[in-house]
Design a protein around this motif. Sequence first.
Motif, PDB file in Angstrom:
ATOM      1  N   ALA A  74       0.815  -1.213   0.000  1.00  0.00           N
ATOM      2  CA  ALA A  74       0.000   0.000   0.000  1.00  0.00           C
ATOM      3  C   ALA A  74       0.849   1.263   0.000  1.00  0.00           C
ATOM      4  CB  ALA A  74      -0.930   0.001   1.214  1.00  0.00           C
ATOM      5  N   LYS A 116      -3.629  -3.492   1.517  1.00  0.00           N
ATOM      6  CA  LYS A 116      -3.754  -3.336   0.069  1.00  0.00           C
ATOM      7  C   LYS A 116      -2.459  -3.720  -0.629  1.00  0.00           C
ATOM      8  CE  LYS A 116      -3.759   0.788  -1.832  1.00  0.00           C
ATOM      9  NZ  LYS A 116      -4.192   2.139  -2.252  1.00  0.00           N
ATOM     10  N   ASP A 130      -5.738  -2.657  -7.620  1.00  0.00           N
ATOM     11  CA  ASP A 130      -5.608  -2.835  -6.169  1.00  0.00           C
ATOM     12  C   ASP A 130      -6.330  -4.105  -5.730  1.00  0.00           C
ATOM     13  OD1 ASP A 130      -4.346  -0.422  -6.275  1.00  0.00           O
ATOM     14  OD2 ASP A 130      -6.047   0.734  -5.501  1.00  0.00           O
TER      15      ASP A 130
END
Length: 378
Positions: A74, A116, A130
């Motif tokens: 992420a 993520k 994602d």
Amino acid sequence: MILRLGEDSNLWTPLLRLLLRVIMAWLFEWKVFAAEPSFGIPAINVTVIEGDTAVLECSILHLTEEHQVVWTDAEGFLLTHNAKRIIDDKRLSVERPLKQLWNLHIRDVHYSDRGKYVCQISTQPPKHKDVILNVLVPPYIIEQYSSKDMTVQEGDTVTLVCNATGVPQPEISWFRYLSDSMQEKERIGSRGEVLIIHNVSRECGGTYVCEADSGVEPRQTREIKLVVQYPPEVFLPSARLGQHPGRETFLQCEVTAHPHGTMFWEKDGRDLAADRSGKFNVEIFNTDYDQKKILSLRIREIKNEDFGQYTCVADNFVGADQETMILYDYSIHMRRRTTTTASPIIVPPVVTDHWIPVDSNGPIYNQERSNNRNGKHI
């Protein structure tokens, strides 16, 4: 001869097709009409149980050698480049079961791996997809914050604690085993980490079980043994017992306590177990219920001075109890009956050579049962 268009369609058609193929091949070679790489399937979030393997899918169409594929976290930290792992975490790898797949595998997933992940293609501008990784954690009971085996006294208030963690947060249910065999259990109380038992009685003793359940297997349980201490209770099967002089008899009492302490028979304030004449013999017998014992007193060759009151005494550090019974001369009772009768009466033996079972708690000799089941003196 000049060929006009349309005069011989059979000749022009193959030539036009060939020319078209050459032009298209040239255009694709120079990337004029080449399709730009794109993701083949929409993003699919992944949920796994801690310890399992997570497969984060990334399908790419029309990928060429000029484009690169990378996975990042992420924060944009680079994890893989094409099919090569970049970070020093051997749990991660890029697996390609099909040519268009660039799946990120995370083995032995930790709860800290959640979050993520981004699959990127080095186009201009870069394209990315994602994927959210959710990690479930099975219930876990934290021992240092949960109750251990406890010993309390009757009348106390007991608080049992079962502290558990997990994702999602587990619910706690309480059970109690119905017997020492711990084969069957019953649900008690309401759901929650704390079980409070007010004014504990001896019947509350036993093994309690807390069960943590979040819907994620496996469930976890913890057993807590509760020991309830209470003072002795003495019970006499009979308050009076008759016997003939010269014979022997047995007196017995039942003592229920936890823990057991001192138990003895006394007469005129004297502990009969300390007698060295051989007339008295005191024995303790166990029962199927470990908190109840039988205290037996054997009296040989009864003499007149042996008749009277005998007291069964029991005590422990919690308290004490005692009950008294009377041993009387049965021959006097029989003589009184014969003096009021016109014809002689044949008296059967009062004492047998064998135990006579009384209820299920043990044998006694020929006794006149009292209507008072609490064994009080009458």
